[in-house]
Design an enzyme around this catalytic site. Structure first.
Site, PDB file in Angstrom:
ATOM      1  N   LYS A  24       0.842  -1.205   0.000  1.00  0.00           N
ATOM      2  CA  LYS A  24       0.000   0.000   0.000  1.00  0.00           C
ATOM      3  C   LYS A  24       0.871   1.247   0.000  1.00  0.00           C
ATOM      4  CE  LYS A  24      -3.954  -2.335   2.076  1.00  0.00           C
ATOM      5  NZ  LYS A  24      -4.802  -2.610   3.251  1.00  0.00           N
ATOM      6  N   GLN A  75      -4.561  -1.335   9.454  1.00  0.00           N
ATOM      7  CA  GLN A  75      -4.555  -2.671   8.844  1.00  0.00           C
ATOM      8  C   GLN A  75      -5.162  -3.693   9.814  1.00  0.00           C
ATOM      9  OE1 GLN A  75      -3.700  -3.221   5.669  1.00  0.00           O
ATOM     10  NE2 GLN A  75      -4.182  -5.382   5.832  1.00  0.00           N
ATOM     11  N   ASP A 134     -10.840   3.176   4.350  1.00  0.00           N
ATOM     12  CA  ASP A 134     -11.301   1.790   4.186  1.00  0.00           C
ATOM     13  C   ASP A 134     -12.820   1.663   4.157  1.00  0.00           C
ATOM     14  OD1 ASP A 134      -9.424  -0.297   3.881  1.00  0.00           O
ATOM     15  OD2 ASP A 134      -8.651   0.090   5.889  1.00  0.00           O
TER      16      ASP A 134
HETATM   17  N1  GUN Z   1      -7.260  -6.696   6.123  1.00  0.00           N
HETATM   18  C1  GUN Z   1      -7.719  -7.429   5.082  1.00  0.00           C
HETATM   19  N2  GUN Z   1      -8.265  -6.625   4.141  1.00  0.00           N
HETATM   20  C2  GUN Z   1      -8.144  -5.365   4.598  1.00  0.00           C
HETATM   21  C3  GUN Z   1      -8.525  -4.094   4.066  1.00  0.00           C
HETATM   22  O1  GUN Z   1      -9.106  -3.950   2.983  1.00  0.00           O
HETATM   23  N3  GUN Z   1      -8.210  -3.027   4.834  1.00  0.00           N
HETATM   24  C4  GUN Z   1      -7.599  -3.148   6.039  1.00  0.00           C
HETATM   25  N4  GUN Z   1      -7.365  -2.036   6.733  1.00  0.00           N
HETATM   26  N5  GUN Z   1      -7.259  -4.304   6.566  1.00  0.00           N
HETATM   27  C5  GUN Z   1      -7.530  -5.404   5.835  1.00  0.00           C
END
Ligand code: GUN
Length: 284
Positions: free
Chosen positions: A53, A97, A120
């Site tokens: 990311k 995350q 998110d």
């Molecule tokens: N863990 C698995 N998928 C995601 C996501 O799309 N965003 C975040 N923040 N954590 C995750």
């Protein structure tokens, strides 16, 4: 044999658009779009996602602010950081995350993120907007948004189609069901307690597998010509596997996403899109 949907190529196109929009933002506002990425603990998969990311931000001209807590950190420290990021004018998006270590209350942490900076789309306000079909622009869960783009990239209409989502997580299953409904599909959500799963999946024109179990979807569970979207990221000693038995199912499906190279790259692209759209809509 079905057509393999190229998530990498589609994500590259989305990232090009994001890059152009990020440059436009910088010209208009005199600063770069900023995304804060917060990682707590030492989950190896999370480390890979966070690194990817951050790299993707750099490639698109988005500033990234990275914060890593070790697993022993108190919840109050994470909350304090989120408060500071909410107040920081350089930060347009905040991402924590998941999963978080067990001693940290995920709901409390996600609730603390300002809904206007919720890259998110996990905050209850944004999840609620999605549920109500309201304006959640820039704050829609990234993987579900990416899945819709992958389906649309086939050129096949979603309207009136029978969609089956296997999995009911807050991150994928529930929000993608809502997005499919908004796109006028007839949606069924299956889960671990569903009886006769195969009977239901075999009715799907669009099948989204978001369970987290290697190769749980086999060829006998798929209708000929269906569009099959594989959200699985199952790692074991021999590699990375989807929820769909790709080799078998690709013979039956009309369109199918691979793992890797399908949903994964789109999740990151949509995170960047959310961040830039969120930045424009904050009006600061
Ligand atoms: N863990 C698995 N998928 C995601 C996501 O799309 N965003 C975040 N923040 N954590 C995750």
């Amino acid at each position: 044999m079905g057509i393999v949907i190229d998530g990498k190529a589609l994500s590259a196109r989305v990232k090009d658009e994001v890059k152009a929009r990020a440059a436009e933002f910088e010209r208009e506002r005199g600063r770069k779009v900023g995304l804060a990425v917060v990682k707590v603990g030492d989950d190896p998969a999370s480390a890979i996602y966070v690194r990817n990311k951050i790299r993707a931000c750099e490639a698109c001209g988005i500033l990234s602010f990275s914060y890593c807590f070790d697993g022993g950190e108190k919840q109050s420290a994470v909350i304090e950081l989120i408060d500071a990021l909410n107040a920081d004018k350089r930060v347009d998006g905040i991402l924590v995350q998941l999963p978080l270590p067990k001693h940290i209350d995920e709901k409390a942490v996600l609730a603390r993120i300002s809904p206007a900076k919720d890259a998110d789309g996990f905050h209850t306000v944004n999840a609620g907007n999605l549920f109500l079909g309201g304006d959640a622009t820039g704050h829609i869960a990234c993987t579900p948004r990416g899945i819709i783009e992958l389906i649309k990239s086939t050129g096949e209409p979603i309207c009136g189609k029978r969609a089956v989502v296997v999995g009911r997580s807050n991150i994928v299953g529930k929000p993608v069901a809502m997005l499919l409904l908004q796109n006028d599909a007839t949606v069924t959500v299956c889960h671990s307690r569903t009886k006769d799963l195969k009977e239901i999946t075999r009715t799907a024109d669009i099948l989204v597998a978001a369970v987290g179990k290697k190769h749980i979807i086999t060829a006998d569970m798929v209708k000929r010509g269906a569009t099959v979207i594989d959200v699985g990221m199952n790692r074991d000693d021999s590699g990375l596997y989807g929820d769909v038995d790709f080799d078998g199912v690709k013979e039956i499906a009309g369109y199918i996403t691979p793992v890797p190279g399908g949903v994964g790259p789109m999740t990151i692209a949509m995170l960047l899109a959310n961040t830039v759209e969120g930045a424009f809509s904050r009006n600061e």
